[in-house]
Design a protein around this motif. Structure first.
Motif, mmCIF file in Angstrom:
data_model
loop_
_atom_site.group_PDB
_atom_site.id
_atom_site.type_symbol
_atom_site.label_atom_id
_atom_site.label_comp_id
_atom_site.label_asym_id
_atom_site.label_seq_id
_atom_site.Cartn_x
_atom_site.Cartn_y
_atom_site.Cartn_z
ATOM 1 N N THR A 117 0.774 -1.114 -0.072
ATOM 2 C CA THR A 117 -0.026 0.181 0.000
ATOM 3 C C THR A 117 0.860 1.213 -0.052
ATOM 4 N N LEU A 118 2.034 1.179 0.793
ATOM 5 C CA LEU A 118 2.781 2.389 0.810
ATOM 6 C C LEU A 118 3.504 2.604 -0.555
ATOM 7 N N LEU A 119 4.033 1.427 -1.242
ATOM 8 C CA LEU A 119 4.617 1.798 -2.423
ATOM 9 C C LEU A 119 3.791 2.280 -3.571
ATOM 10 N N SER A 120 2.342 1.584 -3.502
ATOM 11 C CA SER A 120 1.237 2.323 -4.311
ATOM 12 C C SER A 120 1.109 3.723 -4.048
ATOM 13 N N GLY A 121 1.275 4.026 -2.723
ATOM 14 C CA GLY A 121 0.934 5.421 -2.637
ATOM 15 C C GLY A 121 1.897 6.511 -2.804
ATOM 16 N N GLY A 122 3.229 6.335 -3.404
ATOM 17 C CA GLY A 122 4.056 7.154 -3.775
ATOM 18 C C GLY A 122 3.849 8.645 -4.255
ATOM 19 N N ARG A 123 3.128 8.419 -5.339
ATOM 20 C CA ARG A 123 2.548 9.787 -5.859
ATOM 21 C C ARG A 123 1.625 10.383 -5.144
ATOM 22 N N PRO A 124 0.598 9.981 -4.478
ATOM 23 C CA PRO A 124 -0.129 10.589 -3.301
ATOM 24 C C PRO A 124 0.627 11.235 -2.365
ATOM 25 N N LEU A 125 1.495 10.458 -1.567
ATOM 26 C CA LEU A 125 2.447 10.867 -0.725
ATOM 27 C C LEU A 125 3.018 12.056 -1.079
ATOM 28 N N ALA A 126 3.558 12.025 -2.128
ATOM 29 C CA ALA A 126 4.379 13.402 -2.738
ATOM 30 C C ALA A 126 3.543 14.358 -2.542
ATOM 31 N N ILE A 127 2.269 14.372 -3.073
ATOM 32 C CA ILE A 127 1.214 15.222 -3.304
ATOM 33 C C ILE A 127 0.951 15.948 -2.163
ATOM 34 N N LEU A 128 0.663 14.954 -1.025
ATOM 35 C CA LEU A 128 0.137 15.333 0.195
ATOM 36 C C LEU A 128 1.345 16.173 0.759
ATOM 37 N N LEU A 129 2.516 15.791 0.778
ATOM 38 C CA LEU A 129 3.496 16.489 1.294
ATOM 39 C C LEU A 129 3.837 17.796 0.978
ATOM 40 N N LEU A 130 3.575 17.843 -0.415
ATOM 41 C CA LEU A 130 3.847 19.162 -1.354
ATOM 42 C C LEU A 130 2.654 20.421 -0.573
ATOM 43 N N LEU A 131 1.512 19.730 -0.631
ATOM 44 C CA LEU A 131 0.169 20.577 -0.127
ATOM 45 C C LEU A 131 0.520 20.909 1.251
ATOM 46 N N SER A 132 0.851 19.994 2.104
ATOM 47 C CA SER A 132 1.223 20.399 3.492
ATOM 48 C C SER A 132 2.155 21.540 3.626
ATOM 49 N N ALA A 133 3.573 21.486 2.814
ATOM 50 C CA ALA A 133 4.525 22.247 3.100
ATOM 51 C C ALA A 133 4.214 23.618 2.318
ATOM 52 N N GLY A 134 3.465 23.476 1.194
ATOM 53 C CA GLY A 134 2.614 24.971 0.624
ATOM 54 C C GLY A 134 1.982 25.589 1.540
ATOM 55 N N TYR A 135 1.103 24.574 2.505
ATOM 56 C CA TYR A 135 0.131 25.547 3.260
ATOM 57 C C TYR A 135 0.851 25.939 4.419
ATOM 58 N N ILE A 136 1.881 25.678 4.862
ATOM 59 C CA ILE A 136 2.714 26.128 5.800
ATOM 60 C C ILE A 136 3.277 27.427 5.481
ATOM 61 N N VAL A 137 3.510 27.896 4.445
ATOM 62 C CA VAL A 137 3.809 29.141 3.886
ATOM 63 C C VAL A 137 2.658 30.036 3.872
ATOM 64 N N LEU A 138 1.442 29.401 3.602
ATOM 65 C CA LEU A 138 0.241 30.271 3.573
ATOM 66 C C LEU A 138 -0.305 30.665 5.029
ATOM 67 N N GLN A 139 0.101 29.820 5.752
ATOM 68 C CA GLN A 139 -0.256 29.906 7.250
ATOM 69 C C GLN A 139 0.636 31.075 7.915
ATOM 70 N N ASN A 140 1.932 31.182 7.561
ATOM 71 C CA ASN A 140 2.806 32.079 8.264
ATOM 72 C C ASN A 140 2.549 33.505 7.115
#
Length: 399
Positions: free
Chosen positions: A88-111
């Motif tokens: 399941t982890l390996l199949s989630g490679g692309r969604p994992l990257a997308i969620l990470l980028l979304l979370s990191a980008g949101y940090i900038v918006l919060q600040n």
């Protein structure tokens, strides 16, 4: 001001009672189930409100000795690891990257939002960081760790109070908005839910009376303890080479290792009923953890900078909801798994990892398992988001 501390054993017993209060309320009131309000939130809020009333009415500060919280959290994450399939982890490679980028980008918006509101109120713009990713994505630990820098280096005297108060409001909000967001998305887009009762945590509302095999629970408990032992070993060795991660991350990885290595090498080690026993132990550990976290809230700390906090947190919560519904849900696939991840996103950005998971659990209990979501969100929260947040905070502080 008189301070009265309730001892560890009594505090633990109160937490059990409050968790029962939440479970009974959820069984009795259909609208709580409809909006997937987490069970621990109900009893935990009740305790926080009562303690706040006692503080204001009788000038008495009631505190709880809650050291056992840390053990409950690592038990919970070890359980997540033990139920995580590497496929399941390996199949989630692309969604994992997308969620990470979304979370990191949101940090900038919060600040940016925090800085903007602080500037509008005539405050030091960097004070807004304490009502941004420092306290909301980072949590109370990050808030306390960064407070001396803001006070001593930047001269923001009330930085700690702003951060702790923002974290308190964020934690409460994250507990409340996750379930309703997921249910709105499920109904709005008529999503096909999984209907899978094999939950990572707990049992579905329709299976509350399912039999529990004592051997299965005991076997699950043994493997949890083994995962914790290996996790402590990982954590110690990582610290020796200068890598410091939350202990629950090491226990999560230990659980994944056991599930995917030992489980495949020795398939007969799986005891019938172990999966359900593991889900129930994880459910209790997470529920007790969140109840205790809410019991420990100090509502009176919201008094300082009330107007600023009201405005900035209202905007932060609104932005979190809009970003989740219109960005996260769409980019994560616009399916049931995406809706469950959306329920957890408020926990990532406003509360804590535990808040994210408890929101997702409430949705899964009502609509069925979401295995990919329960692997992606802990990985993002545990591994990546703290690193991204540290980089972002350092950048904004240095401006």
């Amino acid at each position: 001001m008189e301070v009265y501390e309730i001892g560890a054993f009594v505090s633990f017993t109160l937490a059990i009672i409050l968790l029962f209060v939440g479970k009974i309320a959820l069984m009795r009131y259909e609208f709580l189930r409809r909006y997937s309000i987490p069970e621990p939130v109900i009893g935990g809020f009740l305790a926080a409100i009562v303690v706040g009333i006692v503080f204001f009415a009788f000038d008495l500060q009631v505190t709880f000795k809650l050291d056992v919280q840390d053990y409950l959290l690592v038990y919970f994450f070890a359980g997540i690891g033990l139920k995580s399939d590497i496929k399941t982890l390996l199949s989630g490679g692309r969604p994992l990257a997308i969620l990470l980028l979304l979370s990191a980008g949101y940090i900038v918006l919060q600040n940016i939002l925090g800085i903007g509101v602080a500037t509008a109120f005539g405050m030091d713009p960097k004070a807004g960081l304490m009502a941004g990713s420092v306290s909301l994505t980072g949590g109370v630990g990050t808030t306390v760790a960064w407070a001396p820098t803001f006070i001593d280096r930047l001269g923001i005297a009330n930085a700690r109070e702003i951060g702790v108060a923002a974290n308190t409001v964020g934690l409460i909000s994250a507990c409340v908005i996750g379930g309703p967001i997921a249910n709105y998305l499920i109904n709005r887009y008529r999503l096909a839910t999984s209907g899978d009762d094999n939950l990572e945590i707990g049992v579905s509302h329709d299976e509350q009376n399912a039999p529990v095999d004592s051997y299965g629970v005991l076997w699950a408990w043994l493997w949890l303890n083994i995962a914790l032992i290996i996790g402590y070993f990982f954590d110690k060795n990582l610290q020796e080479v200068g890598v410091k991660l939350p202990l629950f991350v090491s226990c999560l990885m230990a659980g994944i290792l056991i599930r995917n290595v030992a489980g495949r090498l020795f398939p007969r080690l799986a005891w019938p009923g172990q999966e359900q026993g593991l889900a129930l132990i994880s459910d209790i550990a997470l529920g007790m953890f969140l109840v205790m976290a809410l019991m420990g809230l100090r509502i009176w700390e919201l008094q300082g900078a009330v107007v600023f906090l009201t405005v900035v947190m209202a905007l932060q919560i609104l932005m979190s909801v809009l970003f989740t519904v219109f960005v996260v849900f769409r980019l994560m696939g616009k399916d049931y798994e995406a809706a469950v991840i959306s329920a957890g996103f408020g926990g990532i950005t406003l509360g804590s990892t535990a808040t994210a998971i408890v929101n997702m659990t409430a949705v899964a209990k009502q609509h069925g398992a979401a295995h990919r979501a329960f692997l992606l969100v802990p990985l993002v929260c545990g591994f990546f988001i703290d690193l991204a947040n540290a980089i972002a905070i350092n950048f904004f502080v240095g401006l």
